[in-house]
Design a protein around this motif. Structure first.
Motif, PDB file in Angstrom:
ATOM      1  N   SER B 120     -29.612  -3.754  37.687  1.00 55.22           N
ATOM      2  CA  SER B 120     -29.985  -3.700  36.283  1.00 55.22           C
ATOM      3  C   SER B 120     -31.350  -4.338  36.073  1.00 55.22           C
ATOM      4  O   SER B 120     -31.926  -4.900  36.998  1.00 55.22           O
ATOM      5  N   SER B 121     -31.884  -4.217  34.836  1.00 53.13           N
ATOM      6  CA  SER B 121     -33.158  -4.877  34.570  1.00 53.13           C
ATOM      7  C   SER B 121     -33.001  -5.858  33.426  1.00 53.13           C
ATOM      8  O   SER B 121     -32.105  -5.718  32.577  1.00 53.13           O
ATOM      9  N   THR B 123     -35.382  -9.068  31.140  1.00 52.57           N
ATOM     10  CA  THR B 123     -36.614  -9.824  30.926  1.00 52.57           C
ATOM     11  C   THR B 123     -36.244 -11.271  30.640  1.00 52.57           C
ATOM     12  O   THR B 123     -35.446 -11.549  29.741  1.00 52.57           O
ATOM     13  N   THR B 134     -40.106  -9.494  33.981  1.00 53.91           N
ATOM     14  CA  THR B 134     -39.009  -8.534  33.928  1.00 53.91           C
ATOM     15  C   THR B 134     -38.485  -8.303  35.336  1.00 53.91           C
ATOM     16  O   THR B 134     -39.269  -8.066  36.261  1.00 53.91           O
ATOM     17  N   TYR B 135     -37.192  -8.408  35.453  1.00 54.75           N
ATOM     18  CA  TYR B 135     -36.588  -8.192  36.767  1.00 54.75           C
ATOM     19  C   TYR B 135     -35.815  -6.899  36.763  1.00 54.75           C
ATOM     20  O   TYR B 135     -35.026  -6.631  35.866  1.00 54.75           O
ATOM     21  N   GLU B 136     -36.047  -6.108  37.738  1.00 53.81           N
ATOM     22  CA  GLU B 136     -35.260  -4.897  37.891  1.00 53.81           C
ATOM     23  C   GLU B 136     -34.752  -4.876  39.319  1.00 53.81           C
ATOM     24  O   GLU B 136     -35.538  -4.910  40.270  1.00 53.81           O
ATOM     25  N   TRP B 139     -28.188  -7.646  41.100  1.00 59.87           N
ATOM     26  CA  TRP B 139     -27.716  -8.901  40.528  1.00 59.87           C
ATOM     27  C   TRP B 139     -26.408  -9.284  41.176  1.00 59.87           C
ATOM     28  O   TRP B 139     -25.683  -8.432  41.668  1.00 59.87           O
ATOM     29  N   GLY B 148     -35.003  -6.491  44.669  1.00 64.27           N
ATOM     30  CA  GLY B 148     -35.431  -6.318  43.297  1.00 64.27           C
ATOM     31  C   GLY B 148     -36.923  -6.422  43.130  1.00 64.27           C
ATOM     32  O   GLY B 148     -37.657  -6.742  44.070  1.00 64.27           O
ATOM     33  N   THR B 149     -37.352  -6.134  41.912  1.00 65.45           N
ATOM     34  CA  THR B 149     -38.768  -6.224  41.580  1.00 65.45           C
ATOM     35  C   THR B 149     -38.911  -7.135  40.391  1.00 65.45           C
ATOM     36  O   THR B 149     -38.195  -6.994  39.400  1.00 65.45           O
TER      37      THR B 149
END
Lengths: 227, 654
Positions: B120-121, B123, B134-136, B139, B148-149
């Motif tokens: 999931s993403s 912020t 912001t993490y995408e 988890w 992740g990015t």
């Protein structure tokens, strides 16, 4: 360039309680004095024939057991031609012993031995055990080098003198056995002088590999004076 | 039918909810697709659920209302602990899958729990390193975990592995440079949010660092290099401390064609150092904060040695001693004025009794103990071993590993490609300008030392029992050299060639002289005793065998070739004599000399010494030693004797 000191004891293998020595012995003498036959006779001995290596006449090895001490003997032949005389040092460096052979019927070959002795003493000092060998005693009738002269000379240079006949297999076993005893003694004296056999300084001759660190056994000088 | 009914019910409930809630809520919460699944007014909560007045479960979010404020939680990022567990979990699962699947009869209890790990993403809002980012990605239990990015508003960006909410594992991080529209790109291993272990950084200013990091700075061993078309191209291979050059390192000034090998401190040359120049000139000096202090030893192209003070452009200043190649020495005070050239007042000693020959002089050995030289490179190996040598950490410690994971495969393969730089580091000292005969001893030491290190690694790498290790201990050099020697061989063999050049030149001259003569004459000259062996075109097979010496790298293989050469000689002798004949040295040496002459191997001296120096010490005094000695005696004979012998001239003229 300095050759690296031998540190690995793998060559000797672990001796069960006894000690193990590796010695390099160089064989010097003029062309036709019979030095090769001498050593071939010694190593071809029926009890030891399995130890003969591929280089059957130039490089020979022999294993001995002297009073519980195991000895690996490597005998290096050299070319007798005068032309190759200058190559000597390459062969005799790091040697523990030298066998200098002359033909008792050839005065000239005895002269050559004298030259070698002079050179060896100059290059290697007293560290090396010298054996002067008068070969071909089966031809005693044609003797041109007197026993007296040869033995006196040997004594004067700290060498031992032996009389052999490769043809009749005389005196050979004694020669090598005696040489081994002397080399063991030299190695032990050397070891004691350095405090402990385990530390091999840069100048230590790499030919001696003493495997066990058991304290040096006391050797009486007497056992080596026979022969 | 059931589905339609339920959907209508939900739509109805939701509409009623929107009506009942104030604008403050509906402005934010009311979106067309959202449906109410549960309301705490309809289904009571356990009292322990806290301070919320009301809880609303929608199909995508969970809303906690308290007075006039509310908090909403994305279902995809919600890990349910206790409340409404069944209902919530179902909603979470559906939100994740994006499908309104209703549990069918008979399937109850199966697959109800939403997955612990999700994609999931999100912020980040709260204060901290991730604020605004912001993490995408993946988890686990409300923390970024897995791949992740992470993208910051300022353009910073991290793609890679996470663990427990922090960068951990392998990742690529882009950091924009303040002034220019460029990025520093770190491809690196991370540990609890910090760069740690092996990595590569491509800086925005075209410099590239490949090496170890710790706590986000360069630390340990690393190579820094700029573009070859840069204004001042350079390469530094050495140690780092707190982002600065520190400890033993090699600096190549590619513009001046100079190499500095020595100690560093705070990005400056500091301590003992060697400087090598393109011309072959080299010197050993002490440096203090980038400046040379005290006397040094300068080796000039013509093998003269100057000991004393000199400037960077090699002008002698003050007291010093100059030793000429012929042994003459000049000791005095030197000065130089631009108009008058070099001036000196001193004593010229023409006795020529000097022991120190410049030609074979070796530099650097004492001032840089070999075990300290590449410590930063060695210590990761040792750490890796001490850590138990597990596969996952292998790359972080050593800059490479074997298995790569899917998504970052490409970048990691990139790292993988650089693994060899670790193995071949000493090459940086001795290739190119460093191919200087005065450095041979240093190089030898390094080959042997690295060999031991590799051995440690090999032993550890063996999962099997202790018996194996014992064997490794005994046969160390023999086992390890074949692995490492190929990496060093070109440089090492070059150093040997330079070191033995003069002898090899003389030997080659001897070979040229001898090659003029027909086989029979040569065999006669070499005093081959057996007349029947003195004939044309003998020993071709032995000659060809010996020529293979230069095609191998491993000293063991070279020794095998020597033995085979001997066997070929013996075979030929047996064939010609038509009987088994064991060759004593009186016969063997001349024949070997003949074969060596006909094989005419260039740089034979370098070969012989390389074999002897790298030979397994257990061979000493043995047959291989004997064969090598015989070869060496042939080499010496050809090198020294041929030209001095009048007898040869006679043969020559006949």
């Amino acid at each position: 360039m300095a050759a690296s000191a031998a540190t690995s004891g793998a060559g000797g293998g672990a001796a069960g309680g006894g000690r193990s020595f590796s010695f390099k012995v160089v064989l010097l003498g003029e062309g036709c004095v019979g030095k090769t036959s001498l050593v071939l006779r010694y190593c071809e001995n029926k009890f030891n024939d399995k130890h003969i290596t591929t280089l059957q006449a130039s490089f020979l090895t022999k294993k001995l057991n002297i009073g519980g001490k195991r000895v690996n003997l490597a005998i290096w032949d050299t070319a007798g031609q005068e032309r190759f005389h200058a190559l000597g040092p390459i062969y005799y460096r790091d040697s523990n012993g030298a066998i200098l052979v002359y033909d008792i019927t050839d005065e000239d070959s005895f002269q050559k031995v004298k030259n070698w002795v002079k050179e060896l003493r100059k290059m290697l000092g007293n560290e090396i055990c010298l054996c002067i060998v008068g070969n071909k005693i089966d031809l005693d009738k044609e003797r041109h080098v007197s026993i007296q002269e040869a033995e006196t000379y040997a004594e004067s240079v700290g060498a031992k003198h032996y009389h052999t006949s490769a043809k009749q297999n005389k005196g050979i076993e004694e020669l090598f056995l005696d040489l081994c005893k002397r080399m063991i003694e030299t190695a032990q004296v050397d070891e004691r002088a350095r405090g402990n056999g385990s530390s091999q300084s840069g100048t230590a001759r790499r030919g001696v590999q003493i495997i066990d660190d058991e304290p040096a056994a006391q050797t009486s000088g007497g056992c080596c004076s026979s022969g | 039918h059931l589905f339609i009914c339920q959907a209508l019910d939900e739509a109805n409930l939701t509409r009623n909810l929107w009506k009942s809630l104030g604008h403050k809520f509906t402005d934010v919460l009311c979106v067309p697709e959202r449906r109410l699944l549960e309301d705490s007014r309809n289904l009571a909560l356990y009292p322990s659920t806290g301070r919320s007045d009301r809880v609303l479960l929608f199909n995508d979010i969970l809303v906690l209302i308290q007075g006039n404020t509310f908090q909403s939680f994305d279902l995809k990022l919600t890990w349910v602990d206790a409340v409404w567990q069944w209902k919530l979990n179902q909603a979470v699962r559906q939100a994740l899958s994006g499908k309104r699947d209703f549990p069918l009869w008979g399937e109850a209890g199966r697959g109800r729990d939403p997955p612990v790990c999700r994609f999931s993403s999100f912020t980040f809002q709260e204060e901290g390193r991730f604020k605004g980012a912001t993490y995408e990605g993946e988890w686990r239990l409300s923390k970024p975990h897995g791949k992740g990015t992470l993208t910051w508003p300022d353009g910073r960006n991290y793609v890679g592995d996470f663990q427990e909410g922090m960068e951990h594992g392998f990742g690529i991080c882009l950091i924009p440079r303040a002034s220019e529209d460029r990025y520093d790109c770190y491809k690196c291993h991370w540990r609890e949010g910090k760069m740690s272990g092996y990595g590569i950084c491509e800086y925005g200013d075209e410099m590239v660092y490949k090496g170890y990091f710790k706590d986000n700075v360069r630390q340990g061993f690393g190579i820094l290099e700029n573009a070859s078309d840069a204004e001042q191209p350079f390469k530094y291979s050495g140690h780092w401390e707190n982002d600065k050059k520190h400890g033993y390192g090699v600096w190549d000034d590619k513009e001046r064609g100079e190499r500095y090998i020595g100690m560093w401190q705070e990005d400056q040359r500091h301590g003992p150092g060697l400087v090598l120049m393109q011309s072959g000139v080299c010197y050993q000096r002490t440096f203090h904060m980038d400046k040379m202090v005290g006397p040094g030893t300068l080796l000039l192209e013509d093998d003269s040695i100057f000991v004393g003070n000199f400037t960077r452009d090699l002008t002698f200043v003050g007291k010093g001693k100059l030793t000429f190649p012929n042994g003459f020495t000049l000791e005095g005070t030197f000065s130089s004025k631009s108009t008058h050239g070099l001036q000196t007042q001193g004593i010229l000693d023409t006795s020529g009794e000097q022991d120190d020959t410049a030609e074979k002089l070796q530099l650097g050995q004492e001032v840089f103990p070999v075990e300290k030289r590449w410590e930063g490179l060695c210590s990761p190996f040792l750490e890796f071993i001490h850590s138990g040598g597990q596969g996952e950490t292998e790359e972080a410690f050593m800059g490479f590993h074997v298995q790569t994971s899917k998504e970052l495969r490409k970048s990691q393969e990139y790292l993988f490609c650089h693994r060899y730089h670790c193995k071949s580091i000493p090459n940086t000292s001795y290739s190119g300008i460093g191919a200087n005969k005065h450095l041979l001893s240093m190089a030898q030491e390094e080959v042997k030392h690295t060999g031991l290190l590799r051995l440690a690694l090999e032993v550890k790498g063996q999962p099997s029992a202790g018996g194996m290790e014992e064997r490794y201990d005994l046969n160390g050099p023999a086992l390890v050299l074949p692995i490492i020697l190929p990496c060093f061989y070109p440089e090492l063999s070059m150093l040997y060639m330079l070191y033995h050049q003069k002898e090899d030149d003389l030997y080659c001259q001897g070979i040229v002289d001898l090659s003029l003569f027909p086989d029979v004459k040569l065999l006669e000259f070499l005093e081959v005793q057996k007349r029947s062996l003195v004939k044309d075109r003998c020993f071709l097979s032995a000659t060809e065998c010996l020529q293979k010496l230069i095609t191998t790298v491993d000293p063991r293989e070279k020794l095998d070739i020597l033995q085979k050469t001997y066997e070929e000689i013996e075979k030929t002798v047996n064939r010609v004599l038509e009987k088994e004949y064991s060759l004593p040295m009186d016969d063997l040496l001349p024949l070997l000399m003949y074969v060596v002459t006909r094989a005419s191997i260039q740089h034979l001296g370098a070969e012989i010494h390389l074999i002897r120096d790298l030979m397994d010490p257990t061979n000493e005094g043995g047959m291989y030693d004997f064969l090598l000695t015989a070869l060496e005696s042939c080499y010496n004979f050809i090198q020294k004797e041929i030209r001095l012998r009048p007898s040869w001239q006679v043969l020559h003229n006949s």
